[in-house]
Design an enzyme around this catalytic site. Structure first.
Site, PDB file in Angstrom:
ATOM      1  N   GLU A 103      11.046 -26.887  16.070  1.00  0.00           N
ATOM      2  CA  GLU A 103      10.941 -26.570  14.640  1.00  0.00           C
ATOM      3  C   GLU A 103      12.105 -27.137  13.816  1.00  0.00           C
ATOM      4  O   GLU A 103      12.072 -27.077  12.584  1.00  0.00           O
ATOM      5  CB  GLU A 103      10.900 -25.048  14.437  1.00  0.00           C
ATOM      6  CG  GLU A 103       9.717 -24.371  15.101  1.00  0.00           C
ATOM      7  CD  GLU A 103       9.656 -22.885  14.794  1.00  0.00           C
ATOM      8  OE1 GLU A 103      10.389 -22.114  15.465  1.00  0.00           O
ATOM      9  OE2 GLU A 103       8.905 -22.499  13.879  1.00  0.00           O
ATOM     10  N   TYR A 116      10.455 -16.958 -15.219  1.00  0.00           N
ATOM     11  CA  TYR A 116       9.940 -17.172 -13.858  1.00  0.00           C
ATOM     12  C   TYR A 116      10.001 -18.631 -13.435  1.00  0.00           C
ATOM     13  O   TYR A 116      10.099 -18.939 -12.254  1.00  0.00           O
ATOM     14  CB  TYR A 116       8.523 -16.603 -13.679  1.00  0.00           C
ATOM     15  CG  TYR A 116       7.516 -17.021 -14.726  1.00  0.00           C
ATOM     16  CD1 TYR A 116       6.985 -18.290 -14.759  1.00  0.00           C
ATOM     17  CD2 TYR A 116       7.091 -16.109 -15.689  1.00  0.00           C
ATOM     18  CE1 TYR A 116       6.053 -18.661 -15.716  1.00  0.00           C
ATOM     19  CE2 TYR A 116       6.176 -16.464 -16.649  1.00  0.00           C
ATOM     20  CZ  TYR A 116       5.661 -17.746 -16.659  1.00  0.00           C
ATOM     21  OH  TYR A 116       4.744 -18.104 -17.619  1.00  0.00           O
ATOM     22  N   LYS A 163       4.985 -16.874   6.678  1.00  0.00           N
ATOM     23  CA  LYS A 163       4.965 -18.172   7.374  1.00  0.00           C
ATOM     24  C   LYS A 163       3.532 -18.356   7.875  1.00  0.00           C
ATOM     25  O   LYS A 163       3.221 -18.015   9.023  1.00  0.00           O
ATOM     26  CB  LYS A 163       5.982 -18.138   8.517  1.00  0.00           C
ATOM     27  CG  LYS A 163       6.313 -19.486   9.133  1.00  0.00           C
ATOM     28  CD  LYS A 163       7.452 -19.329  10.138  1.00  0.00           C
ATOM     29  CE  LYS A 163       7.788 -20.635  10.811  1.00  0.00           C
ATOM     30  NZ  LYS A 163       8.845 -20.453  11.848  1.00  0.00           N
ATOM     31  N   GLU A 200      13.478 -13.481   8.222  1.00  0.00           N
ATOM     32  CA  GLU A 200      14.294 -12.351   7.767  1.00  0.00           C
ATOM     33  C   GLU A 200      15.520 -12.848   6.983  1.00  0.00           C
ATOM     34  O   GLU A 200      15.919 -12.245   5.976  1.00  0.00           O
ATOM     35  CB  GLU A 200      14.776 -11.514   8.966  1.00  0.00           C
ATOM     36  CG  GLU A 200      13.734 -10.638   9.605  1.00  0.00           C
ATOM     37  CD  GLU A 200      12.901 -11.325  10.670  1.00  0.00           C
ATOM     38  OE1 GLU A 200      12.862 -12.572  10.715  1.00  0.00           O
ATOM     39  OE2 GLU A 200      12.261 -10.595  11.452  1.00  0.00           O
TER      40      GLU A 200
HETATM   41  N1  LIG Z   1      10.475 -11.509  13.323  1.00  0.00           N
HETATM   42  C1  LIG Z   1      10.386 -12.851  13.522  1.00  0.00           C
HETATM   43  N2  LIG Z   1       9.737 -13.311  14.591  1.00  0.00           N
HETATM   44  C2  LIG Z   1       9.670 -14.635  14.796  1.00  0.00           C
HETATM   45  C3  LIG Z   1      10.235 -15.552  13.902  1.00  0.00           C
HETATM   46  C4  LIG Z   1      10.897 -15.034  12.759  1.00  0.00           C
HETATM   47  O1  LIG Z   1      11.444 -15.774  11.895  1.00  0.00           O
HETATM   48  N3  LIG Z   1      10.950 -13.693  12.602  1.00  0.00           N
HETATM   49  N4  LIG Z   1      10.111 -16.892  14.134  1.00  0.00           N
HETATM   50  C5  LIG Z   1       9.487 -17.358  15.203  1.00  0.00           C
HETATM   51  C6  LIG Z   1       9.306 -18.807  15.405  1.00  0.00           C
HETATM   52  O2  LIG Z   1      10.114 -19.591  14.579  1.00  0.00           O
HETATM   53  C7  LIG Z   1       7.812 -19.087  15.212  1.00  0.00           C
HETATM   54  O3  LIG Z   1       7.474 -18.976  13.836  1.00  0.00           O
HETATM   55  C8  LIG Z   1       7.390 -20.428  15.731  1.00  0.00           C
HETATM   56  O4  LIG Z   1       5.977 -20.543  15.640  1.00  0.00           O
HETATM   57  C9  LIG Z   1       8.899 -16.468  16.217  1.00  0.00           C
HETATM   58  N5  LIG Z   1       9.021 -15.077  15.911  1.00  0.00           N
END
Ligand SMILES: Nc1nc2c(c(=O)[nH]1)N=C([C@H](O)[C@@H](O)CO)CN2
Length: 132
Positions: free
Chosen positions: A21, A53, A98, A73
């Site tokens: 990523e 905005y 996401k 987060e």
């Molecule tokens: N609570 C979270 N869990 C996950 C995150 C995140 O940012 N917060 N990110 C990932 C990986 O980057 C995922 O998006 C790859 O597909 C996994 N879990």
């Protein structure tokens, strides 16, 4: 209290915890709510007395894309902090989704509520299932 909001602000940026990523851009969709009192701006019909905005959206895009981030987060916390420190608002709600993270879910994300006087609130982690 009134709310100025932005829904589904799309930002393409480097975001994620895994190595694969680190060299690609992925899509984030961000919802923002900023508490305010709109009455003075409305009474005077004056953008200078409103939370603009368009300016907020540009600032958030510029901020989120400025450097790679691992966790959504982190995006949520940093965006909330920016809004509380740079704009005339006393509390904010920030949702960071996401949508392309899980192939079998419509979206994943976090929602936080922060105020100028409180520093920690619950982080809700949501996985919204698709319709199949
Ligand atoms: N609570 C979270 N869990 C996950 C995150 C995140 O940012 N917060 N990110 C990932 C990986 O980057 C995922 O998006 C790859 O597909 C996994 N879990």
């Amino acid at each position: 209290m009134d709310i100025v909001f932005i829904k589904q602000l799309q930002i393409n940026t480097v975001i994620g915890v895994y190595e694969w990523e680190k060299n690609i851009q992925q899509r984030l969709l961000i919802d923002l709510e900023l508490s305010t009192d709109i009455r003075i701006a409305a009474a005077n019909d004056d953008i200078r007395q409103a939370l603009d905005y368009a300016i907020i959206a540009e600032r958030i895009k510029q901020f989120v894309t400025a450097k790679p981030i691992e966790l959504i987060e982190t995006v949520a916390e940093q965006v909330a902090n920016l809004l509380l420190t740079e704009f005339a608002t006393l509390s904010v709600k920030v949702t960071v989704c996401k949508p392309d993270a899980l192939s079998d879910a419509q979206t994943v994300g976090v929602t936080i509520i922060r105020s100028a006087t409180e520093c920690s609130e619950t982080v809700d982690i949501a996985v919204v299932r698709g319709n199949g």
